[in-house]
Design an enzyme around this catalytic site. Structure first.
Site, PDB file in Angstrom:
ATOM      1  CD  GLU A 141      46.899  40.427  41.697  1.00 20.34           C
ATOM      2  OE1 GLU A 141      46.435  40.132  40.774  1.00 20.34           O
ATOM      3  OE2 GLU A 141      45.347  39.313  41.897  1.00 20.34           O
ATOM      4  CG  ASN A 182      44.458  37.524  48.470  1.00 20.07           C
ATOM      5  OD1 ASN A 182      44.276  36.278  48.807  1.00 20.07           O
ATOM      6  ND2 ASN A 182      43.628  37.928  47.186  1.00 20.07           N
ATOM      7  CG  HIS A 218      42.755  32.739  40.659  1.00 22.10           C
ATOM      8  ND1 HIS A 218      41.964  32.576  40.300  1.00 22.10           N
ATOM      9  CD2 HIS A 218      43.012  33.895  41.197  1.00 22.10           C
ATOM     10  CE1 HIS A 218      41.441  33.478  40.925  1.00 22.10           C
ATOM     11  NE2 HIS A 218      41.870  34.205  41.421  1.00 22.10           N
ATOM     12  CD  GLU A 246      41.347  37.072  44.745  1.00 18.20           C
ATOM     13  OE1 GLU A 246      41.330  36.148  43.539  1.00 18.20           O
ATOM     14  OE2 GLU A 246      41.871  37.043  45.194  1.00 18.20           O
ATOM     15  CG  ASP A 248      39.586  30.253  39.253  1.00 19.15           C
ATOM     16  OD1 ASP A 248      40.753  29.889  39.428  1.00 19.15           O
ATOM     17  OD2 ASP A 248      38.753  31.188  38.866  1.00 19.15           O
TER      18      ASP A 248
HETATM   19  O1  G3I Z   1      31.274  46.597  35.428  1.00 18.80           O
HETATM   20  C1  G3I Z   1      31.153  46.805  34.241  1.00 18.80           C
HETATM   21  C2  G3I Z   1      30.046  47.147  34.009  1.00 18.80           C
HETATM   22  O2  G3I Z   1      30.442  48.240  34.118  1.00 18.80           O
HETATM   23  C3  G3I Z   1      29.753  46.042  32.001  1.00 18.80           C
HETATM   24  O3  G3I Z   1      28.971  46.309  32.260  1.00 18.80           O
HETATM   25  C4  G3I Z   1      30.784  44.928  32.614  1.00 18.80           C
HETATM   26  C5  G3I Z   1      30.850  44.814  30.331  1.00 18.80           C
HETATM   27  O4  G3I Z   1      31.926  43.844  30.558  1.00 18.80           O
HETATM   28  O5  G3I Z   1      32.728  45.077  32.588  1.00 18.80           O
HETATM   29  C6  G3I Z   1      31.779  45.308  33.971  1.00 18.80           C
HETATM   30  O6  G3I Z   1      33.057  45.221  34.210  1.00 18.80           O
HETATM   31  C7  G3I Z   1      33.916  44.503  34.445  1.00 18.80           C
HETATM   32  C8  G3I Z   1      33.915  43.960  36.200  1.00 18.80           C
HETATM   33  O7  G3I Z   1      34.466  42.645  36.201  1.00 18.80           O
HETATM   34  C9  G3I Z   1      32.482  43.665  36.253  1.00 18.80           C
HETATM   35  O8  G3I Z   1      32.169  42.302  35.710  1.00 18.80           O
HETATM   36  C10 G3I Z   1      35.107  45.030  34.017  1.00 18.80           C
HETATM   37  O9  G3I Z   1      35.387  44.861  32.934  1.00 18.80           O
HETATM   38  C11 G3I Z   1      36.608  43.326  34.756  1.00 18.80           C
HETATM   39  O10 G3I Z   1      37.321  43.606  33.927  1.00 18.80           O
HETATM   40  C12 G3I Z   1      36.200  42.737  35.866  1.00 18.80           C
HETATM   41  O11 G3I Z   1      36.842  41.303  35.993  1.00 18.80           O
HETATM   42  C13 G3I Z   1      37.446  41.249  37.158  1.00 18.80           C
HETATM   43  C14 G3I Z   1      39.022  41.287  37.746  1.00 18.80           C
HETATM   44  O12 G3I Z   1      38.939  40.634  38.597  1.00 18.80           O
HETATM   45  C15 G3I Z   1      39.092  42.619  37.090  1.00 18.80           C
HETATM   46  O13 G3I Z   1      38.562  43.609  38.307  1.00 18.80           O
HETATM   47  C16 G3I Z   1      36.488  39.746  37.445  1.00 18.80           C
HETATM   48  O14 G3I Z   1      35.437  39.360  37.573  1.00 18.80           O
HETATM   49  C17 G3I Z   1      36.750  39.418  38.912  1.00 18.80           C
HETATM   50  O15 G3I Z   1      36.904  38.019  38.957  1.00 18.80           O
HETATM   51  C18 G3I Z   1      38.837  39.038  39.046  1.00 18.80           C
HETATM   52  O16 G3I Z   1      38.793  38.775  40.378  1.00 18.80           O
HETATM   53  C19 G3I Z   1      40.085  39.276  40.629  1.00 18.80           C
HETATM   54  C20 G3I Z   1      40.796  39.723  41.852  1.00 18.80           C
HETATM   55  O17 G3I Z   1      39.568  40.473  42.567  1.00 18.80           O
HETATM   56  C21 G3I Z   1      41.881  39.045  42.218  1.00 18.80           C
HETATM   57  N1  G3I Z   1      42.943  38.166  42.140  1.00 18.80           N
HETATM   58  C22 G3I Z   1      42.484  37.897  40.775  1.00 18.80           C
HETATM   59  C23 G3I Z   1      41.030  37.522  40.548  1.00 18.80           C
HETATM   60  C24 G3I Z   1      41.099  37.421  38.622  1.00 18.80           C
HETATM   61  O18 G3I Z   1      41.560  38.165  38.260  1.00 18.80           O
END
Ligand code: G3I
Length: 335
Positions: A141, A182, A218, A246, A248
Site C-alpha cells: 500500500e 502489493n 477487498h 487478499e 474477499d
Molecule cells: O493484537 C491485538 C490483540 O492483542 C487484542 O486482543 C485484539 C483486540 O481487538 O487486537 C489485536 O490486534 C488486532 C489485530 O488485527 C489482530 O486481531 C488489531 O487491533 C487490528 O487492527 C488488526 O487488524 C488487522 C489489520 O490488517 C491491521 O493490521 C486485520 O486483522 C487484518 O485482516 C488486516 O489485514 C490487512 C492486510 O494486512 C493488508 N491489506 C488490507 C487488509 C485488511 O485491512
C-alpha cells in the site's frame, strides 16, 4: 483448547479447490492465528481446500518486534512450521507497511537511523525464513488513490528510494524468494493502477529485484472493478507476474440470496481474471470463513465476505468456483 463444536464433522465433504486449480496457480488464504490454534475444523478445511497460506497478522512488524530490543517469533514460526508440515506454500506478509510500523519507532529519529532500522528489520525477518517463504510482500500500500506515492513516515524521512532499497535488502537476505509489491484498489483500471504500472516500470528499469505485483481484492458485493483481466494483463505485459493476494467480497447485512449470488459472481470473476493471465501465480483469499473475517470489525453493517460461512460450510461462492474450475472456464473475464 480446541473449541470445535462436536457436531461439526471434520472431514470436508465437498470438492477441494486445490485439487481443481491449474497446477501453476496456487490457491491460498490468509490465516487467523487464533482459529488455527483452536479450531480443528478450521485446520481441516484449510489444508484440504488450499495449498498456500499468508499470515493475516503474525508477520507484521508491530507483532514481530513489539519493542526495539524484543522480537517475538512464536506466532509466525508456528505458522511457517504448520505450512511446512502440511505442504502449504508460505507467502510472507508484509515487510514495509505504514500501518504496521511499531509505536516505538519515532519519526523524530534521523533519516540515517530510520534507514538502518528498516534495513535491519527486513534483513532479520527475511533471513530467518530464508528458503521457507516462496514470496514476500516487500512493500504494501505505498500508493495513494491517485497513483502518487503515499505520504508515509518512509517517504517523508527516506524519500522515494526507500522502495527500491527495501527490495534490494530483501533480495540480499533471500535471493530465491519472489518479491512482490502489493496494493488495494488497483484490481481494475483506476488511477492507482496507472500509478502502480508507472512505479513498476521505473523500478524494473533501474534493475530493482521486483518479481511480482499483488492485487489485494477487498471487494464489495455490488461493485465490480473495471476490466480486471485487461488490467492484470497490462502488468503481465511488462514481464512481471501478478497475483490476487487478499480477496474477499463483503456484503451489506442482512444477507440475502441475491447478494450471495452477486458475491459468488464476483469471486468467479476475479478467478477468471487471474486464470486469463498466463503469469498469474496465485489466487489468495483474505480468510476463508465468516467466523474469523476482519470485515465486521472494520466495516460496521457489513459481513459474510468469505467463501465459507461461520460454521465453515461452503457458500454459493465456493460452489461457483468449483463449477467454474470443473468446466475449465470460470465466468466472463471481461468488463
Ligand atoms: O493484537 C491485538 C490483540 O492483542 C487484542 O486482543 C485484539 C483486540 O481487538 O487486537 C489485536 O490486534 C488486532 C489485530 O488485527 C489482530 O486481531 C488489531 O487491533 C487490528 O487492527 C488488526 O487488524 C488487522 C489489520 O490488517 C491491521 O493490521 C486485520 O486483522 C487484518 O485482516 C488486516 O489485514 C490487512 C492486510 O494486512 C493488508 N491489506 C488490507 C487488509 C485488511 O485491512
Amino acid at each position: 483448547m480446541d473449541e470445535t463444536p462436536v457436531a461439526a464433522p471434520l472431514a470436508p465433504d465437498w470438492p477441494a479447490l486445490r485439487g481443481l486449480m491449474p497446477s501453476n496457480v496456487r490457491i491460498g488464504t490468509a490465516v487467523n492465528g487464533q482459529a488455527l490454534a483452536t479450531n480443528a475444523r478450521y485446520r481441516a478445511v484449510l489444508t484440504s481446500d488450499f495449498n498456500a497460506v499468508t499470515a493475516e497478522n503474525a508477520m507484521k512488524w508491530g507483532q514481530l518486534q513489539p519493542t526495539r530490543d524484543t522480537y517475538v517469533w512464536r506466532a509466525s514460526d508456528d505458522l511457517v512450521a504448520f505450512a511446512q508440515e502440511n505442504g502449504l506454500a508460505m507467502y510472507g506478509h508484509t515487510l514495509v507497511w505504514h500501518h504496521s510500523v511499531p509505536p516505538w519507532v519515532s519519526e523524530s529519529w534521523s533519516a540515517e537511523e530510520l534507514r538502518e532500522l528498516l534495513k535491519q528489520y527486513i534483513t532479520t525477518v527475511v533471513s530467518r525464513y530464508r528458503g521457507k517463504i516462496w514470496a514476500w510482500d516487500v512493500v504494501n500500500e505505498v500508493l495513494d488513490e491517485d497513483g502518487s506515492l503515499r505520504d508515509t513516515i518512509w517517504l517523508r524521512k527516506l524519500g522515494p528510494d526507500y522502495i527500491a532499497d527495501a527490495f534490494r535488502w530483501a533480495h540480499a537476505a533471500d535471493p530465491d524468494a519472489r518479491l512482490f509489491i502489493n496494493d488495494y484498489g488497483a484490481e481494475g483500471r483506476t488511477g492507482k493502477a496507472d500509478g502502480l504500472l508507472r512505479l513498476i516500470r521505473k523500478l524494473r528499469a533501474t534493475g530493482v529485484p521486483i518479481h511480482g505485483v499483488g492485487f489485494q481484492g477487498h471487494l464489495q458485493w455490488d461493485k465490480q472493478p473495471v476490466d480486471v483481466a485487461g488490467n492484470l494483463q497490462r502488468f503481465a505485459d511488462l514481464g512481471i507476474p501478478v497475483a490476487i493476494t487478499e480477496l474477499d467480497v463483503r456484503i451489506q447485512l442482512p444477507m440475502t440470496p441475491e447478494k450471495l449470488a452477486r458475491q459468488a459472481m464476483l469471486y468467479e470473476h476475479m478467478l477468471a481474471a487471474c486464470l486469463a493471465v498466463s503469469t498469474c501465480e496465485s489466487f489468495t483469499l483474505w480468510g476463508f470463513t465468516d467466523a474469523s473475517s476482519w470485515i465486521p470489525h472494520n466495516y460496521p453493517g457489513y459481513g459474510a465476505a468469505c467463501l465459507f460461512d461461520t460454521d465453515i460450510r461452503p457458500k454459493l461462492a465456493h460452489s461457483a468456483l468449483v463449477r467454474a474450475l470443473r468446466e475449465g472456464r470460470p465466468g466472463a473475464a471481461g468488463g
